[in-house]
Motif scaffolding. Structure first.
Motif, PDB file in Angstrom:
ATOM      1  N   TYR A 110       0.846  -1.200   0.000  1.00  0.00           N
ATOM      2  CA  TYR A 110       0.000   0.000   0.000  1.00  0.00           C
ATOM      3  C   TYR A 110       0.878   1.247   0.000  1.00  0.00           C
ATOM      4  CZ  TYR A 110      -4.367   2.501   1.090  1.00  0.00           C
ATOM      5  OH  TYR A 110      -5.483   3.292   1.050  1.00  0.00           O
ATOM      6  N   TYR A 111       0.692   2.100  -1.010  1.00  0.00           N
ATOM      7  CA  TYR A 111       1.429   3.359  -1.127  1.00  0.00           C
ATOM      8  C   TYR A 111       0.406   4.446  -1.411  1.00  0.00           C
ATOM      9  CZ  TYR A 111       5.073   6.653  -2.584  1.00  0.00           C
ATOM     10  OH  TYR A 111       5.921   7.736  -2.684  1.00  0.00           O
ATOM     11  N   GLY A 112       0.251   5.379  -0.487  1.00  0.00           N
ATOM     12  CA  GLY A 112      -0.796   6.377  -0.637  1.00  0.00           C
ATOM     13  C   GLY A 112      -0.352   7.767  -0.250  1.00  0.00           C
ATOM     14  N   ALA A 113      -1.191   8.727  -0.614  1.00  0.00           N
ATOM     15  CA  ALA A 113      -1.001  10.129  -0.244  1.00  0.00           C
ATOM     16  C   ALA A 113      -2.375  10.747  -0.050  1.00  0.00           C
ATOM     17  CB  ALA A 113      -0.244  10.878  -1.330  1.00  0.00           C
ATOM     18  N   PHE A 114      -2.446  11.717   0.857  1.00  0.00           N
ATOM     19  CA  PHE A 114      -3.719  12.306   1.248  1.00  0.00           C
ATOM     20  C   PHE A 114      -3.641  13.834   1.203  1.00  0.00           C
ATOM     21  CE2 PHE A 114      -2.917   8.353   3.378  1.00  0.00           C
ATOM     22  CZ  PHE A 114      -4.110   7.656   3.318  1.00  0.00           C
ATOM     23  N   VAL A 115      -4.651  14.460   0.609  1.00  0.00           N
ATOM     24  CA  VAL A 115      -4.801  15.912   0.644  1.00  0.00           C
ATOM     25  C   VAL A 115      -6.242  16.233   1.014  1.00  0.00           C
ATOM     26  CG1 VAL A 115      -2.968  16.430  -1.025  1.00  0.00           C
ATOM     27  CG2 VAL A 115      -5.288  16.065  -1.837  1.00  0.00           C
ATOM     28  N   LYS A 116      -6.432  17.396   1.609  1.00  0.00           N
ATOM     29  CA  LYS A 116      -7.785  17.859   1.912  1.00  0.00           C
ATOM     30  C   LYS A 116      -8.218  18.830   0.821  1.00  0.00           C
ATOM     31  CE  LYS A 116      -8.038  16.904   6.710  1.00  0.00           C
ATOM     32  NZ  LYS A 116      -8.983  17.024   7.778  1.00  0.00           N
ATOM     33  N   ASP A 117      -9.436  18.611   0.319  1.00  0.00           N
ATOM     34  CA  ASP A 117      -9.974  19.487  -0.724  1.00  0.00           C
ATOM     35  C   ASP A 117     -10.445  20.803  -0.108  1.00  0.00           C
ATOM     36  OD1 ASP A 117     -12.566  19.165   0.312  1.00  0.00           O
ATOM     37  OD2 ASP A 117     -13.370  18.231  -1.479  1.00  0.00           O
ATOM     38  N   PRO A 118     -10.966  21.740  -0.920  1.00  0.00           N
ATOM     39  CA  PRO A 118     -11.380  23.036  -0.367  1.00  0.00           C
ATOM     40  C   PRO A 118     -12.442  22.964   0.728  1.00  0.00           C
ATOM     41  CG  PRO A 118     -11.113  23.220  -2.733  1.00  0.00           C
ATOM     42  CD  PRO A 118     -10.980  21.758  -2.390  1.00  0.00           C
ATOM     43  N   ASP A 119     -13.208  21.883   0.791  1.00  0.00           N
ATOM     44  CA  ASP A 119     -14.208  21.716   1.847  1.00  0.00           C
ATOM     45  C   ASP A 119     -13.715  20.860   3.000  1.00  0.00           C
ATOM     46  OD1 ASP A 119     -16.714  23.150   1.060  1.00  0.00           O
ATOM     47  OD2 ASP A 119     -16.442  21.959  -0.760  1.00  0.00           O
ATOM     48  N   GLY A 120     -12.448  20.449   2.961  1.00  0.00           N
ATOM     49  CA  GLY A 120     -11.873  19.663   4.040  1.00  0.00           C
ATOM     50  C   GLY A 120     -12.040  18.159   3.900  1.00  0.00           C
ATOM     51  N   HIS A 121     -12.516  17.697   2.748  1.00  0.00           N
ATOM     52  CA  HIS A 121     -12.661  16.260   2.529  1.00  0.00           C
ATOM     53  C   HIS A 121     -11.296  15.624   2.283  1.00  0.00           C
ATOM     54  CE1 HIS A 121     -16.898  16.866   2.567  1.00  0.00           C
ATOM     55  NE2 HIS A 121     -16.874  17.622   1.473  1.00  0.00           N
ATOM     56  N   ASN A 122     -11.123  14.426   2.800  1.00  0.00           N
ATOM     57  CA  ASN A 122      -9.864  13.696   2.695  1.00  0.00           C
ATOM     58  C   ASN A 122      -9.821  12.959   1.355  1.00  0.00           C
ATOM     59  OD1 ASN A 122      -7.443  12.465   3.391  1.00  0.00           O
ATOM     60  ND2 ASN A 122      -8.441  10.811   4.502  1.00  0.00           N
ATOM     61  N   ILE A 123      -8.967  13.422   0.455  1.00  0.00           N
ATOM     62  CA  ILE A 123      -8.868  12.861  -0.889  1.00  0.00           C
ATOM     63  C   ILE A 123      -7.533  12.115  -0.974  1.00  0.00           C
ATOM     64  CG2 ILE A 123      -8.969  13.368  -3.344  1.00  0.00           C
ATOM     65  CD1 ILE A 123     -11.470  14.222  -1.666  1.00  0.00           C
ATOM     66  N   GLU A 124      -7.601  10.873  -1.403  1.00  0.00           N
ATOM     67  CA  GLU A 124      -6.426   9.998  -1.405  1.00  0.00           C
ATOM     68  C   GLU A 124      -6.172   9.427  -2.791  1.00  0.00           C
ATOM     69  OE1 GLU A 124      -5.079   5.676   0.536  1.00  0.00           O
ATOM     70  OE2 GLU A 124      -7.032   6.530   1.014  1.00  0.00           O
ATOM     71  N   ALA A 125      -4.915   9.234  -3.101  1.00  0.00           N
ATOM     72  CA  ALA A 125      -4.518   8.413  -4.248  1.00  0.00           C
ATOM     73  C   ALA A 125      -3.720   7.252  -3.680  1.00  0.00           C
ATOM     74  CB  ALA A 125      -3.665   9.188  -5.242  1.00  0.00           C
ATOM     75  N   VAL A 126      -3.980   6.055  -4.200  1.00  0.00           N
ATOM     76  CA  VAL A 126      -3.314   4.866  -3.685  1.00  0.00           C
ATOM     77  C   VAL A 126      -2.889   3.949  -4.829  1.00  0.00           C
ATOM     78  CG1 VAL A 126      -5.530   3.666  -3.325  1.00  0.00           C
ATOM     79  CG2 VAL A 126      -3.497   2.897  -2.090  1.00  0.00           C
ATOM     80  N   CYS A 127      -1.709   3.395  -4.679  1.00  0.00           N
ATOM     81  CA  CYS A 127      -1.208   2.361  -5.592  1.00  0.00           C
ATOM     82  C   CYS A 127      -0.984   1.098  -4.761  1.00  0.00           C
ATOM     83  CB  CYS A 127       0.107   2.812  -6.230  1.00  0.00           C
ATOM     84  SG  CYS A 127       0.826   1.575  -7.340  1.00  0.00           S
ATOM     85  N   HIS A 128      -1.473  -0.015  -5.269  1.00  0.00           N
ATOM     86  CA  HIS A 128      -1.374  -1.278  -4.538  1.00  0.00           C
ATOM     87  C   HIS A 128      -0.264  -2.183  -5.081  1.00  0.00           C
ATOM     88  CE1 HIS A 128      -5.034  -0.536  -2.271  1.00  0.00           C
ATOM     89  NE2 HIS A 128      -5.602  -0.131  -3.389  1.00  0.00           N
ATOM     90  N   ASP A 129       0.430  -1.714  -6.114  1.00  0.00           N
ATOM     91  CA  ASP A 129       1.468  -2.532  -6.715  1.00  0.00           C
ATOM     92  C   ASP A 129       2.797  -2.373  -5.979  1.00  0.00           C
ATOM     93  OD1 ASP A 129      -0.363  -3.243  -8.681  1.00  0.00           O
ATOM     94  OD2 ASP A 129       0.291  -1.642 -10.040  1.00  0.00           O
ATOM     95  N   PRO A 130       3.622  -3.433  -5.990  1.00  0.00           N
ATOM     96  CA  PRO A 130       4.960  -3.267  -5.421  1.00  0.00           C
ATOM     97  C   PRO A 130       5.744  -2.289  -6.280  1.00  0.00           C
ATOM     98  CG  PRO A 130       4.743  -5.423  -6.443  1.00  0.00           C
ATOM     99  CD  PRO A 130       3.397  -4.764  -6.515  1.00  0.00           C
ATOM    100  N   GLN A 131       6.792  -1.757  -5.718  1.00  0.00           N
ATOM    101  CA  GLN A 131       7.588  -0.752  -6.446  1.00  0.00           C
ATOM    102  C   GLN A 131       7.781  -1.165  -7.859  1.00  0.00           C
ATOM    103  OE1 GLN A 131      11.067   0.672  -4.474  1.00  0.00           O
ATOM    104  NE2 GLN A 131      10.223   0.203  -2.492  1.00  0.00           N
TER     105      GLN A 131
END
Length: 131
Positions: A110-131
């Motif tokens: 699991y490799y992910g990153a999280f940002v909050k949008d203008p309304d404070g919602h937690n938006i994530e991108a995730v990759c499940h593959d090995p490097q």
């Protein structure tokens, strides 16, 4: 299987700009806009052509902006896309909510990153593959 999802937003144009820039990093684009004259409120659909699967809509009195934070995770094709998503989100005015990196407590790859949008919602991108 989920077909599509969405969220009401407090500032349609600000959120449309945020999602257009942030989701472009993982291959999503703004595919469809429906004006308030047709839908009752401004609506934008994002996804991979030909079908939008993530929607935003301007909040109205009948459908106010979500007050509680919502979490959306978008699958990325690579770890580089996760990194690009995170940076694009910050550049588009989002707030850091977790820098790109492994999250082995979810699973080994699991490799992910999280940002909050203008309304404070937690938006994530995730990759499940090995490097």
């Amino acid at each position: 299987m989920i077909d599509h999802t969405g969220v009401t937003v407090s500032d349609y144009n600000k959120s449309k700009a945020f999602y257009s820039a942030t989701l472009a990093a993982i291959g999503y684009e703004l595919l469809l806009e429906i004006p308030a004259a047709v839908a009752g409120t401004d609506v934008a659909g994002f996804g991979e052509a030909p079908k939008p699967d993530f929607w935003i809509a301007q909040a109205t009195t009948e459908k106010p902006a979500h007050k509680q934070s919502i979490h959306f995770a978008f699958r990325a094709a690579s770890r580089a896309q996760v990194d690009a998503f995170y940076q694009a989100g910050l550049n588009a005015g989002g707030a850091d909510n977790g820098a790109p990196g492994p999250r082995p407590h979810y699973h080994q790859n699991y490799y992910g990153a999280f940002v909050k949008d203008p309304d404070g919602h937690n938006i994530e991108a995730v990759c499940h593959d090995p490097q």
